[in-house]
Design an enzyme around this catalytic site. Structure first.
Site, short mmCIF file in Angstrom:
data_model
loop_
_atom_site.label_atom_id
_atom_site.label_comp_id
_atom_site.label_asym_id
_atom_site.label_seq_id
_atom_site.Cartn_x
_atom_site.Cartn_y
_atom_site.Cartn_z
N ARG A 43 0.83 -1.20 0.00
CA ARG A 43 0.00 0.00 0.00
C ARG A 43 0.87 1.26 0.00
NH1 ARG A 43 -5.09 -1.89 0.43
NH2 ARG A 43 -5.19 -3.96 1.40
N ASN A 50 4.57 6.36 -13.70
CA ASN A 50 5.10 7.69 -13.98
C ASN A 50 6.58 7.60 -14.38
OD1 ASN A 50 2.63 8.76 -13.15
ND2 ASN A 50 3.28 8.83 -11.01
N HIS A 71 7.37 1.33 -10.83
CA HIS A 71 6.26 0.84 -10.02
C HIS A 71 4.96 1.17 -10.72
CE1 HIS A 71 7.70 4.79 -8.72
NE2 HIS A 71 6.43 5.11 -8.55
#
Ligand code: AMP
Length: 117
Positions: A29, A87, A100
């Site tokens: 998370r 990104n 990621h």
């Protein structure tokens, strides 16, 4: 490549709320969630940016998406929908230089992302 905070999470040197792990990737998370569900899926292989991907990484990156779809179902956001994003560099908003996949869901998100330019 210099070590990032994500390789330290892979190596269990710093804690994370891990939701999935297998031979190729780790999912945990986001510490600063931008949606009710915000999970990062990262390859165990340290690749700095999307610009650094080669054909050798096709399976690894594909696996990140397969895992994202599985986690979306587990988190109950698959039916309503979600967003995935990776990104790249400064204009992409990248802050951690270990690729990621963001998995974001649990609320409706706008598109285009910057409607006012
Ligand atoms: P990006 O800006 O696309 O590089 O995304 C990096 C993400 O990593 C951000 O959403 C951060 O909130 C998240 N992040 C940074 N450090 C940690 C951490 N220790 N545990 C979980 N998420 C983190």
């Amino acid at each position: 490549m210099s070590e990032t905070i994500f390789s330290r999470i892979i190596n269990r040197e710093i804690p994370a709320d891990i939701v999935h792990e297998d031979e190729q990737c780790l999912a945990f998370r986001d510490i600063n969630p931008q949606a009710p569900v915000h999970i990062l899926i990262i390859p165990k292989k340290a690749i700095a940016t999307v610009n650094d991907l080669t054909e050798d990484d096709e399976k690894t990156v594909g696996h990140l998406y397969v895992v994202a779809a599985r986690i979306a179902k587990q988190e109950g956001i698959a039916e309503d929908g979600f967003r995935t994003a990776m990104n790249c560099n400064e204009h992409g908003g990248q802050s951690v230089y270990h690729i990621h996949l963001h998995l974001l869901g649990g609320k409706a998100m706008g598109w285009p992302p910057f409607p006012n330019g």
